[in-house]
Enzyme design. Structure first.
Site, PDB file in Angstrom:
ATOM      1  N   GLU A  89      29.381 -38.273  14.575  1.00  0.00           N
ATOM      2  CA  GLU A  89      28.448 -38.099  13.585  1.00  0.00           C
ATOM      3  C   GLU A  89      27.195 -39.111  13.597  1.00  0.00           C
ATOM      4  O   GLU A  89      26.577 -39.458  12.946  1.00  0.00           O
ATOM      5  CB  GLU A  89      28.834 -38.166  12.277  1.00  0.00           C
ATOM      6  CG  GLU A  89      28.665 -37.005  11.362  1.00  0.00           C
ATOM      7  CD  GLU A  89      27.802 -35.798  11.933  1.00  0.00           C
ATOM      8  OE1 GLU A  89      28.547 -35.009  12.547  1.00  0.00           O
ATOM      9  OE2 GLU A  89      26.493 -35.879  12.019  1.00  0.00           O
TER      10      GLU A  89
HETATM   11  C1  FAD Z   1      37.478 -36.521  17.822  1.00  0.00           C
HETATM   12  C2  FAD Z   1      35.778 -36.248  18.045  1.00  0.00           C
HETATM   13  C3  FAD Z   1      35.134 -35.247  17.698  1.00  0.00           C
HETATM   14  C4  FAD Z   1      33.904 -35.009  17.814  1.00  0.00           C
HETATM   15  N1  FAD Z   1      33.152 -33.748  17.219  1.00  0.00           N
HETATM   16  C5  FAD Z   1      31.991 -33.548  17.522  1.00  0.00           C
HETATM   17  C6  FAD Z   1      31.542 -32.280  16.980  1.00  0.00           C
HETATM   18  O1  FAD Z   1      32.058 -31.579  16.400  1.00  0.00           O
HETATM   19  N2  FAD Z   1      30.363 -31.833  17.700  1.00  0.00           N
HETATM   20  C7  FAD Z   1      29.518 -32.829  18.396  1.00  0.00           C
HETATM   21  O2  FAD Z   1      28.440 -32.425  18.748  1.00  0.00           O
HETATM   22  N3  FAD Z   1      30.328 -33.819  18.933  1.00  0.00           N
HETATM   23  C8  FAD Z   1      31.332 -34.190  18.626  1.00  0.00           C
HETATM   24  N4  FAD Z   1      31.815 -35.583  18.971  1.00  0.00           N
HETATM   25  C9  FAD Z   1      31.122 -36.352  19.755  1.00  0.00           C
HETATM   26  C10 FAD Z   1      30.516 -37.548  19.256  1.00  0.00           C
HETATM   27  O3  FAD Z   1      29.572 -37.420  18.156  1.00  0.00           O
HETATM   28  C11 FAD Z   1      30.199 -38.584  20.156  1.00  0.00           C
HETATM   29  O4  FAD Z   1      31.460 -39.220  20.816  1.00  0.00           O
HETATM   30  C12 FAD Z   1      29.437 -39.897  19.699  1.00  0.00           C
HETATM   31  O5  FAD Z   1      28.101 -39.248  19.133  1.00  0.00           O
HETATM   32  C13 FAD Z   1      29.111 -40.866  20.759  1.00  0.00           C
HETATM   33  O6  FAD Z   1      28.567 -40.253  21.944  1.00  0.00           O
HETATM   34  P1  FAD Z   1      29.330 -40.866  23.368  1.00  0.00           P
HETATM   35  O7  FAD Z   1      31.210 -40.659  23.082  1.00  0.00           O
HETATM   36  O8  FAD Z   1      28.890 -40.017  24.329  1.00  0.00           O
HETATM   37  O9  FAD Z   1      29.175 -42.303  23.385  1.00  0.00           O
HETATM   38  P2  FAD Z   1      28.072 -43.076  23.957  1.00  0.00           P
HETATM   39  O10 FAD Z   1      26.684 -42.478  23.515  1.00  0.00           O
HETATM   40  O11 FAD Z   1      28.071 -43.132  25.439  1.00  0.00           O
HETATM   41  O12 FAD Z   1      28.013 -44.458  23.336  1.00  0.00           O
HETATM   42  C14 FAD Z   1      28.992 -45.631  23.914  1.00  0.00           C
HETATM   43  C15 FAD Z   1      28.764 -46.717  23.104  1.00  0.00           C
HETATM   44  O13 FAD Z   1      27.209 -47.188  23.595  1.00  0.00           O
HETATM   45  C16 FAD Z   1      26.480 -47.362  22.299  1.00  0.00           C
HETATM   46  N5  FAD Z   1      25.227 -46.825  22.691  1.00  0.00           N
HETATM   47  C17 FAD Z   1      24.927 -45.507  23.144  1.00  0.00           C
HETATM   48  N6  FAD Z   1      23.367 -45.268  23.268  1.00  0.00           N
HETATM   49  C18 FAD Z   1      23.156 -46.412  22.680  1.00  0.00           C
HETATM   50  C19 FAD Z   1      21.595 -47.048  22.632  1.00  0.00           C
HETATM   51  N7  FAD Z   1      20.483 -46.108  22.912  1.00  0.00           N
HETATM   52  N8  FAD Z   1      21.345 -48.125  21.899  1.00  0.00           N
HETATM   53  C20 FAD Z   1      22.447 -49.041  21.623  1.00  0.00           C
HETATM   54  N9  FAD Z   1      23.660 -48.606  21.993  1.00  0.00           N
HETATM   55  C21 FAD Z   1      23.952 -47.415  22.447  1.00  0.00           C
HETATM   56  C22 FAD Z   1      27.272 -46.435  21.068  1.00  0.00           C
HETATM   57  O14 FAD Z   1      26.816 -47.046  19.913  1.00  0.00           O
HETATM   58  C23 FAD Z   1      28.605 -46.743  21.698  1.00  0.00           C
HETATM   59  O15 FAD Z   1      29.068 -48.046  21.096  1.00  0.00           O
HETATM   60  C24 FAD Z   1      33.210 -35.772  18.607  1.00  0.00           C
HETATM   61  C25 FAD Z   1      33.683 -37.038  19.327  1.00  0.00           C
HETATM   62  C26 FAD Z   1      35.304 -37.091  19.208  1.00  0.00           C
HETATM   63  C27 FAD Z   1      35.848 -38.270  19.987  1.00  0.00           C
END
Ligand code: FAD
Length: 617
Positions: A451
């Site tokens: 989220e």
């Molecule tokens: C169990 C689970 C349920 C989920 N349910 C849903 C769902 O129902 N629908 C859906 O669409 N998604 C869902 N997600 C996805 C979830 O919303 C994402 O995992 C989350 O938004 C983070 O994206 P990412 O995992 O790609 O991490 P990344 O975006 O790769 O982030 C990795 C790290 O880098 C940091 N970061 C990334 N970009 C920046 C920036 N520009 N500036 C500073 N720091 C940054 C982040 O804060 C984090 O610490 C789910 C994930 C899980 C694990």
């Protein structure tokens, strides 16, 4: 595991009655529009009965869901034993339609009451509760932005548990960077679109409770601009819906796989493939292309509040489990007998460090819970005042907007800390599966990530919410805290604590100005470096304020309690409110002033360090 699963969930109902009827009193809003059908007795009954339902039906399935997890069979998700039946019973009991508008045959309950019930539903079984939460959120988006036809085709079924719902943003290359989404939408010429792409990590992406799952999918229409501005939001039912509402053939949406996760194992986190055979038919939510992100934002706000509740609910469950264990487990003698090997062994709750951990947990649960209730209080006031006193309604809406990132990020950061402390309180037993707290910790970790990670929330706070309405929302928030300080700084018992609050207020106000100066002087690199800590200090100020307000009410109530046995339970409860406020102000709130001092030094070492200097690997 025994064949009859046991409930291990507990909540303190006295706390909810205090919040609903003593601190943020619902009573003035009850019996009048839009809550004319609600009175205090109905609200109390809902608190008691929904809690009972959670202990009887959902709690026993929490560990079952964790151990069995979900699996894919014949291309469809099988949820853990008991989940389909619990789904049926949940909607029959009506607990998931409390917040639903009467327009869709819901009960239109006050937001504050709904959030209390959500805490029970989620605390008893967070993985299970996500299925209904997402369906509700997706239906809300359609009811807000959809056409009349879409509302009548989809909303009622999604709100009443007949169909599920999901929110599909994430793709392998598009996590926090939602604007990088590549899922595409091709116009078919009849108002419909063909969707093609893969979404990952989709919570409740499929299940075996409902005949249909309605996915809300962010995709880019051919030729749309890059980034978030080119994203549109689509309704993509897993089974196509005929114009008379009956179900047609399966759409081209397939579960590719499900994730093997650290926690919330009872919820199917799916890879969903859309349009592998070129036959995934979808329609826009409403009629406009390229407004998907604005539409999703509406769902995001309520989803972010929902995740904040997840944080408090799991933290509270962990805290109350640890409390029960600490009263029972005997180990060591009292420190007053520390030289006497024959001295009686005492329950570990008698040891100062265990008591410190318990009070720390209580503070980090009750502070964020009060913050959530404050947000819900503002939200109920928006609904009550709209059309009657629009200026006041606008003030309350401004506070809702400001508090959403605090509720999401602070509550979920505290949840992880509380679960860690709960395990520590148990000692080795807490690290085993014999007790519920290790599951709480594994379940809670995701709350600070999905989220929008908590850093995304912090950037939302400093980049959008602090300057919103020309800074008026933040000024109004600081004004509310300042009024409390001036009204209570001479309070006979709490006055010294209120003075500490004044110091934190000054630190937060000064930090907001410093943040503004970084924006104005182009020192942008300081903004993300400081953002999470600014969110934390502002949340600490808010929680301390609300806990002190509770202590003020408790102190006045104590003075009126009858002497003797009669008021013993209430006396203990109110004393707890005074002690938790004292602990928060003296032990947690000083972090706000300290953080302001640290940030004033404008240290940039995290940016200055070259990547290769982190480690020679
Ligand atoms: C169990 C689970 C349920 C989920 N349910 C849903 C769902 O129902 N629908 C859906 O669409 N998604 C869902 N997600 C996805 C979830 O919303 C994402 O995992 C989350 O938004 C983070 O994206 P990412 O995992 O790609 O991490 P990344 O975006 O790769 O982030 C990795 C790290 O880098 C940091 N970061 C990334 N970009 C920046 C920036 N520009 N500036 C500073 N720091 C940054 C982040 O804060 C984090 O610490 C789910 C994930 C899980 C694990």
């Amino acid at each position: 595991m025994s064949s009859t699963p046991q409930n291990r969930y507990k909540a303190d109902l006295r706390e909810f009655k205090f919040l609903l009827f003593e601190q943020f009193p619902l009573q003035p809003m009850l019996g009048t529009a839009p809550y004319e059908a609600w009175g205090q007795d109905e609200c109390s009954m809902v608190v008691e009965e929904s809690y009972k339902f959670c202990c009887d039906v959902l709690g026993p399935l929490n560990a079952v869901g964790d151990r069995e997890g979900c699996r894919v069979e014949g291309g469809r998700v099988k949820t853990p034993t008991g989940f389909p039946d619990a789904w049926k019973r949940l909607y029959e009991a009506g607990w998931k339609t409390l917040a639903t508008s009467p327009e869709y045959d819901g009960q239109g309950a006050p937001h504050m009451l709904t959030l209390a019930v959500e805490e029970f539903l989620c605390g008893a079984n967070p993985a299970f509760n996500m299925y209904g939460g997402l369906a509700h959120g997706a239906a809300e988006v359609i009811s807000h932005f959809g056409t009349a036809r879409q509302k009548s085709l989809y909303c009622r079924n999604m709100l009443h548990g007949v169909w599920g719902g999901t929110m599909c943003l994430t793709e392998p290359q598009a996590g926090s960077d939602v604007g990088s989404a590549r899922t595409s939408a091709k116009r078919l010429g009849d108002g419909k679109y063909a969707i093609s792409g893969t979404k990952i990590f989709i919570s409740g992406g499929d299940q075996d409770f409902t005949d249909n799952v309605v996915h809300l999918v962010l995709a880019r229409v051919e030729g749309a601009p890059p980034g978030t501005k080119g994203l549109s939001l689509f309704i993509v039912p897993a089974v196509r819906v005929n114009e008379d509402g009956s179900l047609g053939e399966r759409n081209d949406v397939n579960v590719g796989s499900i994730e093997h996760k650290m926690g919330i194992n009872g919820n199917a986190t799916c890879v969903l493939n859309f349009g592998e055979e070129g036959k995934c038919v979808a329609e826009l939510v409403g009629e406009a292309e390229n407004v998907g992100i604005q539409q999703m934002f509406m769902l995001m706000n309520s989803a972010r509040i929902g995740v904040g509740i997840q944080g408090v609910s799991v933290a509270s469950a962990a805290y109350l489990s640890a409390l029960e264990y600490a009263k029972d487990r005997k180990q060591g003698a009292s420190i007053t007998n520390w030289k006497d090997p024959t001295a009686p062994r005492v329950p570990i709750i008698e040891h100062a460090d265990v008591r410190r951990m318990l009070l720390e947990m209580k503070a980090r649960v009750e502070g964020p819970r009060a913050l959530i209730m404050k947000l819900a209080y503002h939200s109920d006031n928006v609904r009550s005042l709209k059309g009657k006193d629009d200026a006041s309604a606008a003030y309350h809406q401004g506070q809702v907007d400001l508090l959403v990132p605090l509720v999401k990020a602070y509550s979920t950061d505290q949840a992880w800390k509380v679960c860690e402390l709960a395990i520590q309180t148990y000692g080795g037993a807490g690290y085993t599966r014999d007790y519920p707290v290790e599951q709480c910790a594994r379940d809670a970790k995701i709350f600070s990530i999905y989220e929008g990670t908590n850093h995304i929330q912090a950037m939302d706070l400093v980049g959008r919410k602090l300057p919103q309405n020309g800074g008026a929302n933040m000024q109004a928030f600081l004004g509310d805290v300042a009024r409390f300080i001036s009204e209570n700084e001479r309070h006979e018992k709490l006055g010294p604590l209120v003075k500490e609050l004044a110091g934190a207020h000054e630190a937060v106000a000064g930090m907001a100005m410093r943040m503004l100066s970084w924006f104005q002087s182009g020192r942008m690199q300081m903004v993300p470096l400081a953002a999470n800590r600014v969110l934390e200090m502002m949340s600490e100020l808010c929680c301390a304020w609300l806990l002190l307000d509770a202590a003020r009410i408790a102190d006045a109530a104590l003075a009126k309690l009858p002497a003797g046995e009669g008021g013993a339970a209430d006396r203990a409860f109110y004393l707890g409110k005074i002690h938790v406020a004292t602990y928060f102000v003296k032990n947690i709130l000083p972090n706000a002033k300290h953080t302001a001092e640290v940030l004033a030094k404008e240290d940039t070492s995290a940016i200055d360090i070259p990547v290769e200097a982190f480690a020679a690997t």
